[in-house]
Scaffold this motif. Sequence first.
Motif, PDB file in Angstrom:
ATOM      1  N   ASP A  40      -9.509   7.830  11.520  1.00 58.18           N
ATOM      2  CA  ASP A  40      -8.819   6.817  12.305  1.00 58.18           C
ATOM      3  C   ASP A  40      -7.312   6.795  12.038  1.00 58.18           C
ATOM      4  OD1 ASP A  40      -9.149   4.311  14.052  1.00 58.18           O
ATOM      5  OD2 ASP A  40      -8.038   3.533  12.314  1.00 58.18           O
ATOM      6  N   ARG A  41      -6.912   6.915  10.790  1.00 55.82           N
ATOM      7  CA  ARG A  41      -5.503   6.718  10.437  1.00 55.82           C
ATOM      8  C   ARG A  41      -4.725   8.016  10.237  1.00 55.82           C
ATOM      9  NH1 ARG A  41      -5.489   1.011   8.959  1.00 55.82           N
ATOM     10  NH2 ARG A  41      -6.883   0.305  10.596  1.00 55.82           N
ATOM     11  N   VAL A  42      -5.377   9.045   9.722  1.00 54.08           N
ATOM     12  CA  VAL A  42      -4.670  10.276   9.360  1.00 54.08           C
ATOM     13  C   VAL A  42      -4.938  11.391  10.355  1.00 54.08           C
ATOM     14  CG1 VAL A  42      -4.396  12.048   7.567  1.00 54.08           C
ATOM     15  CG2 VAL A  42      -4.689   9.647   6.904  1.00 54.08           C
ATOM     16  N   GLY A  43      -6.200  11.551  10.742  1.00 53.41           N
ATOM     17  CA  GLY A  43      -6.585  12.639  11.636  1.00 53.41           C
ATOM     18  C   GLY A  43      -7.663  13.491  10.989  1.00 53.41           C
ATOM     19  N   SER A  44      -7.706  14.740  11.366  1.00 50.58           N
ATOM     20  CA  SER A  44      -8.747  15.652  10.919  1.00 50.58           C
ATOM     21  C   SER A  44      -8.599  16.008   9.438  1.00 50.58           C
ATOM     22  CB  SER A  44      -8.709  16.932  11.750  1.00 50.58           C
ATOM     23  OG  SER A  44      -9.493  17.937  11.165  1.00 50.58           O
ATOM     24  N   LYS A 119      -0.921  17.885  -6.354  1.00 51.09           N
ATOM     25  CA  LYS A 119       0.067  18.196  -5.328  1.00 51.09           C
ATOM     26  C   LYS A 119       0.574  16.879  -4.751  1.00 51.09           C
ATOM     27  CE  LYS A 119       0.563  21.532  -1.644  1.00 51.09           C
ATOM     28  NZ  LYS A 119      -0.112  22.520  -0.816  1.00 51.09           N
ATOM     29  N   ALA A 120       1.818  16.827  -4.382  1.00 48.88           N
ATOM     30  CA  ALA A 120       2.381  15.601  -3.809  1.00 48.88           C
ATOM     31  C   ALA A 120       1.707  15.258  -2.478  1.00 48.88           C
ATOM     32  CB  ALA A 120       3.882  15.754  -3.598  1.00 48.88           C
ATOM     33  N   MET A 121       1.550  13.950  -2.262  1.00 46.65           N
ATOM     34  CA  MET A 121       0.991  13.464  -1.001  1.00 46.65           C
ATOM     35  C   MET A 121       1.980  13.767   0.129  1.00 46.65           C
ATOM     36  SD  MET A 121       0.089   9.494   0.054  1.00 46.65           S
ATOM     37  CE  MET A 121      -0.472   9.173  -1.598  1.00 46.65           C
ATOM     38  N   PRO A 122       1.515  14.345   1.230  1.00 49.63           N
ATOM     39  CA  PRO A 122       2.407  14.597   2.366  1.00 49.63           C
ATOM     40  C   PRO A 122       2.951  13.291   2.950  1.00 49.63           C
ATOM     41  CG  PRO A 122       0.388  15.871   2.579  1.00 49.63           C
ATOM     42  CD  PRO A 122       0.179  14.905   1.451  1.00 49.63           C
ATOM     43  N   ASP A 123       4.201  13.314   3.384  1.00 49.38           N
ATOM     44  CA  ASP A 123       4.840  12.115   3.930  1.00 49.38           C
ATOM     45  C   ASP A 123       4.084  11.539   5.123  1.00 49.38           C
ATOM     46  OD1 ASP A 123       6.833  12.183   2.011  1.00 49.38           O
ATOM     47  OD2 ASP A 123       8.217  13.331   3.278  1.00 49.38           O
ATOM     48  N   GLY A 124       3.563  12.403   5.991  1.00 51.50           N
ATOM     49  CA  GLY A 124       2.835  11.923   7.162  1.00 51.50           C
ATOM     50  C   GLY A 124       1.574  11.152   6.787  1.00 51.50           C
ATOM     51  N   ILE A 125       0.904  11.598   5.754  1.00 54.58           N
ATOM     52  CA  ILE A 125      -0.295  10.896   5.283  1.00 54.58           C
ATOM     53  C   ILE A 125       0.103   9.578   4.637  1.00 54.58           C
ATOM     54  CG2 ILE A 125      -2.206  10.986   3.619  1.00 54.58           C
ATOM     55  CD1 ILE A 125      -2.433  13.987   4.286  1.00 54.58           C
ATOM     56  N   ARG A 126       1.173   9.587   3.866  1.00 57.59           N
ATOM     57  CA  ARG A 126       1.664   8.363   3.234  1.00 57.59           C
ATOM     58  C   ARG A 126       1.961   7.291   4.298  1.00 57.59           C
ATOM     59  NH1 ARG A 126       3.503   7.512  -1.467  1.00 57.59           N
ATOM     60  NH2 ARG A 126       3.811   9.728  -1.907  1.00 57.59           N
ATOM     61  N   ALA A 128       0.779   7.138   7.381  1.00 54.66           N
ATOM     62  CA  ALA A 128      -0.459   6.733   8.068  1.00 54.66           C
ATOM     63  C   ALA A 128      -1.278   5.778   7.214  1.00 54.66           C
ATOM     64  CB  ALA A 128      -1.282   7.967   8.410  1.00 54.66           C
ATOM     65  N   LEU A 129      -1.361   6.002   5.919  1.00 56.81           N
ATOM     66  CA  LEU A 129      -2.170   5.152   5.047  1.00 56.81           C
ATOM     67  C   LEU A 129      -1.466   3.853   4.672  1.00 56.81           C
ATOM     68  CD1 LEU A 129      -3.812   7.804   2.718  1.00 56.81           C
ATOM     69  CD2 LEU A 129      -4.831   6.601   4.663  1.00 56.81           C
ATOM     70  N   ALA A 130      -0.162   3.826   4.751  1.00 51.84           N
ATOM     71  CA  ALA A 130       0.577   2.589   4.449  1.00 51.84           C
ATOM     72  C   ALA A 130       0.176   1.469   5.400  1.00 51.84           C
ATOM     73  CB  ALA A 130       2.077   2.831   4.511  1.00 51.84           C
ATOM     74  N   SER A 131      -0.305   1.831   6.561  1.00 49.70           N
ATOM     75  CA  SER A 131      -0.716   0.819   7.540  1.00 49.70           C
ATOM     76  C   SER A 131      -2.086   0.224   7.228  1.00 49.70           C
ATOM     77  CB  SER A 131      -0.729   1.430   8.945  1.00 49.70           C
ATOM     78  OG  SER A 131      -1.752   2.387   9.047  1.00 49.70           O
ATOM     79  N   SER A 132      -2.742   0.716   6.195  1.00 50.51           N
ATOM     80  CA  SER A 132      -4.084   0.237   5.833  1.00 50.51           C
ATOM     81  C   SER A 132      -4.050  -0.696   4.638  1.00 50.51           C
ATOM     82  CB  SER A 132      -5.004   1.426   5.531  1.00 50.51           C
ATOM     83  OG  SER A 132      -5.187   2.189   6.694  1.00 50.51           O
ATOM     84  N   ALA A 133      -2.873  -1.123   4.252  1.00 51.96           N
ATOM     85  CA  ALA A 133      -2.756  -2.001   3.072  1.00 51.96           C
ATOM     86  C   ALA A 133      -3.090  -3.426   3.434  1.00 51.96           C
ATOM     87  CB  ALA A 133      -1.340  -1.915   2.530  1.00 51.96           C
TER      88      ALA A 133
END
Length: 133
Positions: A40-44, A119-126, A128-133
């Motif tokens: 839902d938030r990040v993708g595949s 490995k560092a979290m990709p910015d795009g994932i960060r 996308a997941l920030a909206s789930s807080a």
Amino acid sequence: MSVFVHRLRVRYSECDQQGVVFNGHYLFYYDVALNELWRDRVGSYHDMVAGGHDVVVAEANLRFRAPARFDEELDIAMAVKHLGTTSLVVQPEFRVGDRLVVDGAVRHVFVDPGTLGKKAMPDGIRTALASSA
């Protein structure tokens, strides 16, 4: 965006001799809900792995508050409570209606799929997941 919630129905085979959900199934339920949150938030998830990132569980803590039983609908709220450099923490809440059944925290670490090194979290994932807080 609000906290992501996934609903599932407890199946008979997931209950123990006391007639309640066997404790080990909650981590399976969590994994199902995490995959749905991701979709839902990040993708595949497969695309993320193909792009050189994977996520592994580093720590899981669950508190059992009340039982869930066969055929009840279990809502799993997946609040993302921490986004670090290489890790994230999700605090799931499992509820049947207003009744809190299980809560806790699960820490995940981003890794290279080939080496399993951090490995560092990709910015795009960060983002996308920030909206789930």
